[in-house]
Design a protein around this motif. Structure first.
Motif, mmCIF file in Angstrom:
data_model
loop_
_atom_site.group_PDB
_atom_site.id
_atom_site.type_symbol
_atom_site.label_atom_id
_atom_site.label_comp_id
_atom_site.label_asym_id
_atom_site.label_seq_id
_atom_site.Cartn_x
_atom_site.Cartn_y
_atom_site.Cartn_z
ATOM 1 N N ALA A 47 61.428 -19.947 80.635
ATOM 2 C CA ALA A 47 62.355 -20.832 80.727
ATOM 3 C C ALA A 47 61.963 -21.646 81.213
ATOM 4 O O ALA A 47 61.576 -22.887 81.381
ATOM 5 C CB ALA A 47 64.207 -20.467 81.440
ATOM 6 N N ALA A 48 60.623 -21.574 82.771
ATOM 7 C CA ALA A 48 60.415 -22.640 83.446
ATOM 8 C C ALA A 48 59.019 -23.036 82.251
ATOM 9 O O ALA A 48 58.480 -24.429 82.714
ATOM 10 C CB ALA A 48 59.305 -21.896 85.012
ATOM 11 N N PHE A 49 58.311 -22.834 81.804
ATOM 12 C CA PHE A 49 57.226 -22.641 80.652
ATOM 13 C C PHE A 49 57.774 -23.739 79.737
ATOM 14 O O PHE A 49 57.065 -24.969 79.880
ATOM 15 C CB PHE A 49 56.543 -21.544 80.448
ATOM 16 N N GLN A 50 58.948 -23.094 79.457
ATOM 17 C CA GLN A 50 59.309 -24.021 78.569
ATOM 18 C C GLN A 50 60.213 -25.444 78.597
ATOM 19 O O GLN A 50 59.444 -26.433 78.040
ATOM 20 C CB GLN A 50 60.136 -23.568 77.956
ATOM 21 N N GLN A 65 57.528 -27.954 77.026
ATOM 22 C CA GLN A 65 58.701 -27.955 75.501
ATOM 23 C C GLN A 65 58.180 -27.619 74.594
ATOM 24 O O GLN A 65 58.642 -27.274 73.223
ATOM 25 C CB GLN A 65 58.211 -29.363 75.276
ATOM 26 N N ARG A 66 57.031 -25.706 74.770
ATOM 27 C CA ARG A 66 57.570 -24.509 73.694
ATOM 28 C C ARG A 66 57.287 -24.067 74.266
ATOM 29 O O ARG A 66 57.423 -23.673 76.137
ATOM 30 C CB ARG A 66 56.238 -24.692 72.853
ATOM 31 N N ARG A 67 57.193 -22.389 73.765
ATOM 32 C CA ARG A 67 58.007 -21.428 73.961
ATOM 33 C C ARG A 67 56.271 -20.255 74.025
ATOM 34 O O ARG A 67 55.055 -21.165 73.820
ATOM 35 C CB ARG A 67 57.939 -20.237 72.990
ATOM 36 N N PRO A 68 55.346 -19.929 75.021
ATOM 37 C CA PRO A 68 54.135 -19.679 75.640
ATOM 38 C C PRO A 68 54.222 -18.938 74.903
ATOM 39 O O PRO A 68 54.771 -17.976 74.073
ATOM 40 C CB PRO A 68 54.573 -19.339 77.498
ATOM 41 N N THR A 69 52.494 -17.988 74.738
ATOM 42 C CA THR A 69 51.873 -17.433 73.848
ATOM 43 C C THR A 69 52.135 -15.731 74.736
ATOM 44 O O THR A 69 52.303 -15.860 75.799
ATOM 45 C CB THR A 69 50.450 -17.322 73.654
ATOM 46 N N ALA A 85 49.662 -15.152 82.032
ATOM 47 C CA ALA A 85 49.225 -16.210 82.982
ATOM 48 C C ALA A 85 49.865 -16.744 84.520
ATOM 49 O O ALA A 85 49.784 -16.376 85.323
ATOM 50 C CB ALA A 85 47.742 -17.305 82.582
ATOM 51 N N PHE A 86 50.837 -17.502 83.696
ATOM 52 C CA PHE A 86 52.070 -18.040 84.700
ATOM 53 C C PHE A 86 53.136 -16.814 85.048
ATOM 54 O O PHE A 86 53.200 -17.137 86.202
ATOM 55 C CB PHE A 86 53.284 -18.201 83.485
ATOM 56 N N MET A 87 52.413 -15.982 84.613
ATOM 57 C CA MET A 87 53.266 -15.004 85.493
ATOM 58 C C MET A 87 52.418 -14.008 86.914
ATOM 59 O O MET A 87 53.153 -13.170 87.157
ATOM 60 C CB MET A 87 54.191 -13.824 84.944
ATOM 61 N N GLY A 88 51.561 -14.472 86.283
ATOM 62 C CA GLY A 88 50.217 -13.712 87.203
ATOM 63 C C GLY A 88 50.381 -12.044 87.117
ATOM 64 O O GLY A 88 49.903 -11.082 88.358
ATOM 65 N N GLN A 89 50.327 -11.792 85.627
ATOM 66 C CA GLN A 89 49.845 -10.532 85.879
ATOM 67 C C GLN A 89 48.970 -10.325 84.237
ATOM 68 O O GLN A 89 48.591 -10.938 83.917
ATOM 69 C CB GLN A 89 51.566 -10.147 84.287
ATOM 70 N N SER A 90 48.738 -9.456 84.156
ATOM 71 C CA SER A 90 47.661 -9.179 83.129
ATOM 72 C C SER A 90 48.293 -8.696 81.357
ATOM 73 O O SER A 90 49.241 -8.242 81.677
ATOM 74 C CB SER A 90 46.925 -7.430 83.343
ATOM 75 N N VAL A 91 47.272 -9.238 81.023
ATOM 76 C CA VAL A 91 49.001 -8.661 79.257
ATOM 77 C C VAL A 91 48.839 -7.253 79.168
ATOM 78 O O VAL A 91 50.143 -7.732 78.509
ATOM 79 C CB VAL A 91 46.816 -9.510 78.074
ATOM 80 N N ALA A 92 48.075 -6.536 79.448
ATOM 81 C CA ALA A 92 48.625 -5.225 79.370
ATOM 82 C C ALA A 92 50.362 -4.862 80.487
ATOM 83 O O ALA A 92 50.775 -4.430 79.935
ATOM 84 C CB ALA A 92 47.425 -4.351 79.521
#
Length: 364
Positions: A214-217, A221-225, A231-238
């Motif tokens: 919700a914060a990224f949108q 104004q779009r959903r994150p990849t 990256a937005f949550m400070g986590q690795s993709v795994a």
């Protein structure tokens, strides 16, 4: 020569609001008459139905008990300093009755009031006033609430219980109006619905992901990849993928419509064993077994509304399904759902008792 305009009077700047009166008693005075007091509290569950009448009769003097039937949680309150002794007494008494306590713990200095100690007319009018106010306040959370309380009657009952819970926890000495305290607690208790049903870790993971999306949108104004969300949550993709799988499992459990519907009314068509190949028959047997498991986790239509059996046994279903077909151990499921193995066993045992009867019917 210019003269400054006269400042508005304090009465004009701050409109006067008459105090709320319930049962002929102003709200603040009603709570002051029954102040919140400290006590020691023992929380516990049992592995089977506790004989409540003998338990109440055997309680020491000055000790009270409350029972949350929906969660199967007992709370025993006694004088300050008596928590450890009270915990030992409860453990011994339950052992004599053949019951095993689950998650028993003593908590010191719990500040609570008993709603029944308030003037009856005051409490009645207060609940009548704050029930529609609370329902209006919860409109923003309604999509979450309907996942757990689809029936409007159940929602009304739950909100009434939350109001009584807030009455018991409200500390009038803090200087915060009861209405403001109730509003902040309602949001917390809505979140606890998911935590109680599916485990703290899974519910908290879903909540964090939804807030981040919700914060990224709002910002882009779009959903994150997937990479952007990680990256937005400070986590690795795994890590994000692993947490997303947990959220997907949680949503799949919610979408088991047969838990809330009538699984026994659903017709399961079987192929003719004389005509069908063995592979199809194996799949049919798996379907029957899965259907029996889901039906065993459905609400008991004969149970009272507030009892645990009247709610879908989602944790019991997850325990059986993931350990039988998912190839996971109870320890792994416990870590993913953020609940104890002992709590999983309590819910799984409920499934087993019903499932045995259903499997006996299938074998006939």
């Amino acid at each position: 020569m210019n003269h400054p305009a006269p400042a508005p009077s304090s009465d004009a700047a701050t409109p006067f609001r008459a105090p709320l009166v319930f049962g002929g008693v102003p709200e603040a005075e009603g709570f002051a008459r029954t102040p919140i007091t400290p006590r020691d509290r023992v929380h516990f569950r049992v592995d089977r139905e506790l004989p409540l009448a003998p338990f109440l009769a055997a309680l020491p003097d000055g000790v009270t008990v409350s029972h949350d039937e929906g969660e199967g949680l007992y709370r025993v309150d006694g004088p300050c300093g008596q928590g450890p002794l009270l915990a030992d007494w409860i453990r011994a008494w339950c052992a004599e009755q053949g019951c095993t306590t689950v998650g028993l713990r003593a908590e010191a200095g719990v500040r609570r009031r008993a709603p029944r100690d308030l003037p009856p007319a005051f409490l009645d009018d207060l609940c009548r006033h704050y029930l529609p106010v609370s329902l209006k306040r919860l409109q923003r959370n309604m999509s979450t609430i309907r996942l757990h309380l689809p029936d409007p009657d159940d929602l009304g009952q739950q909100v009434a219980e939350w109001i009584l819970k807030a009455v018991g926890q409200y500390d009038e000495t803090k200087g915060v109006p009861f209405g403001a305290f109730l509003a902040t607690q309602l949001s917390k208790w809505v979140h606890d619905l998911g935590r109680n049903a599916h485990g703290r870790t899974a519910a908290d993971t879903e909540n964090r992901q939804q807030k981040a999306i919700a914060a990224f949108q709002a910002e882009h104004q779009r959903r994150p990849t997937e990479r952007e969300l990680a990256a937005f949550m400070g986590q690795s993709v795994a890590t994000l993928r692993r947490n997303s799988q947990t959220v997907a499992t949680l949503n799949s459990l919610r979408n088991l419509q047969s838990l809330d519907g009538g699984p026994d009314a659903t017709e399961v068509l079987l192929p003719d064993s004389g005509e069908a190949p063995d592979q199809i028959m194996d799949e049919a047997e798996q379907t029957l077994l899965s259907h029996a498991l889901t039906a065993a986790c459905a609400p008991d239509p004969t149970a009272a509304r507030g009892q645990r059996a009247a709610q879908p046994n989602v944790l019991g279903w997850a325990t059986w399904y993931l350990t039988t077909w998912g190839g996971q151990t109870k320890t792994q499921v416990s870590a993913e759902l953020g609940t104890s193995v002992r709590n999983m066993n309590v819910h799984a045992d409920r499934v087993e008792r019903v499932l045995k009867d259903r499997l006996a019917e299938l074998s006939e």
